[in-house]
Design a protein around this motif. Sequence first.
Motif, PDB file in Angstrom:
ATOM      1  N   ILE A   1       0.847  -1.193   0.000  1.00  0.00           N
ATOM      2  CA  ILE A   1       0.000   0.000   0.000  1.00  0.00           C
ATOM      3  C   ILE A   1       0.884   1.246   0.000  1.00  0.00           C
ATOM      4  O   ILE A   1       1.569   1.524   0.984  1.00  0.00           O
ATOM      5  CB  ILE A   1      -0.938   0.028   1.224  1.00  0.00           C
ATOM      6  CG1 ILE A   1      -1.810  -1.220   1.264  1.00  0.00           C
ATOM      7  CG2 ILE A   1      -1.806   1.288   1.200  1.00  0.00           C
ATOM      8  CD1 ILE A   1      -2.690  -1.315   2.499  1.00  0.00           C
ATOM      9  N   PRO A   2       0.887   2.020  -1.083  1.00  0.00           N
ATOM     10  CA  PRO A   2       1.640   3.271  -1.075  1.00  0.00           C
ATOM     11  C   PRO A   2       0.906   4.310  -0.236  1.00  0.00           C
ATOM     12  O   PRO A   2      -0.315   4.427  -0.315  1.00  0.00           O
ATOM     13  CB  PRO A   2       1.673   3.670  -2.558  1.00  0.00           C
ATOM     14  CG  PRO A   2       0.436   3.060  -3.126  1.00  0.00           C
ATOM     15  CD  PRO A   2       0.205   1.785  -2.370  1.00  0.00           C
ATOM     16  N   GLY A   3       1.630   5.039   0.576  1.00  0.00           N
ATOM     17  CA  GLY A   3       0.978   6.057   1.399  1.00  0.00           C
ATOM     18  C   GLY A   3       1.458   5.994   2.824  1.00  0.00           C
ATOM     19  O   GLY A   3       2.440   5.324   3.156  1.00  0.00           O
ATOM     20  N   THR A   4       0.764   6.727   3.695  1.00  0.00           N
ATOM     21  CA  THR A   4       1.112   6.807   5.102  1.00  0.00           C
ATOM     22  C   THR A   4       0.029   6.192   5.974  1.00  0.00           C
ATOM     23  O   THR A   4      -1.086   5.949   5.529  1.00  0.00           O
ATOM     24  CB  THR A   4       1.299   8.271   5.529  1.00  0.00           C
ATOM     25  OG1 THR A   4       0.046   8.961   5.348  1.00  0.00           O
ATOM     26  CG2 THR A   4       2.389   8.961   4.718  1.00  0.00           C
ATOM     27  N   ILE A   5       0.362   5.989   7.230  1.00  0.00           N
ATOM     28  CA  ILE A   5      -0.602   5.440   8.183  1.00  0.00           C
ATOM     29  C   ILE A   5      -1.786   6.376   8.348  1.00  0.00           C
ATOM     30  O   ILE A   5      -2.937   5.941   8.463  1.00  0.00           O
ATOM     31  CB  ILE A   5       0.085   5.174   9.529  1.00  0.00           C
ATOM     32  CG1 ILE A   5       1.055   3.989   9.396  1.00  0.00           C
ATOM     33  CG2 ILE A   5      -0.950   4.884  10.623  1.00  0.00           C
ATOM     34  CD1 ILE A   5       0.416   2.662   9.017  1.00  0.00           C
ATOM     35  N   GLY A   6      -1.552   7.688   8.328  1.00  0.00           N
ATOM     36  CA  GLY A   6      -2.669   8.631   8.438  1.00  0.00           C
ATOM     37  C   GLY A   6      -3.667   8.446   7.318  1.00  0.00           C
ATOM     38  O   GLY A   6      -4.880   8.420   7.535  1.00  0.00           O
TER      39      GLY A   6
END
Length: 309
Positions: A128-133
């Motif tokens: 999953i590309p992206g951040t935890i937020g």
Amino acid sequence: MTSPNLRLIDRLPAVRGRYTENAPLAGVTWFRVGGPADVAFRPADPDDLAAFLKAKPADVAVTVIGVASNLLVRDGGVAGVVIRLGRHFAAIERDETGLICGAGALDVNVSEAARRFELTGLEFLSGIPGTIGGALRMNAGAYGREIKDVLRWAEAITPQGEIKRLAPEEMGLSYRKSQVPTDWIFLRAALRAEPGNPAEIQARMDEIRSARSQSQPIRSRTGGSTFKNPPGEKAWQLIDAAGCRGLRMGAAQVSEQHCNFLINTGDATAGDLEALGEKVRRRVLAHSGIELEWEIKRIGRPQSEEAAS
């Protein structure tokens, strides 16, 4: 009464972090398109963010972005203040039942940290590309798991600067969405993981990365999955059946490799990409009677609004 000639940046409270006026955003988005933020703000830490939220003028809009992997910034830019959480929001620590992760931590870094700690259950985050937020905001998922499957609690800050700890059942997590108010900003989350075999953890992560590279245009300027899967259907299959694989509008194109991805083949604008997405939606509706819902978040003003302001 506010003077009409007073610049936005001059109306903002003093902070320990950094303000940037007319801040370019295209370079941080995966599509590489979009206009600037009126003001960008990188808070020094959660206390700095809380102080800003408490003191900012009530009429100033706030938008939070992560690494902009599933985001389309329109060509006219984003009004108000765009907040990006830096390294002070990206810590990853182990506790007795898993990991505590800052909202700014990259999903892939969380999965790597779990592997180093010999913890299993978070391998799916490597795909999953992206951040935890961002993952919390949209209940991100891949390869059979979603954030809600591993979430113990999340912390968010309200527009009044109050920090709230939320249990998963309070967040209304469902397919690619949460019911947490959109003006709350996630700060960190506790994720559940179990002791595991390091070799098996690495093998699963390698399997996910291989599958992703073979099925998705990850080396292109893209924004990830464009549309949500309708109940009982696959968006890519509906798009393909409607004859949209490879469809172009200027330099914006529906990916030949995975037709639920839009790609910028060169000098596409955000307007080109959004218009192409809407054309795909119309064709799918006409062909199947199913109305696709955007998964990519679209923010900001069209170019015409920016020019008129």
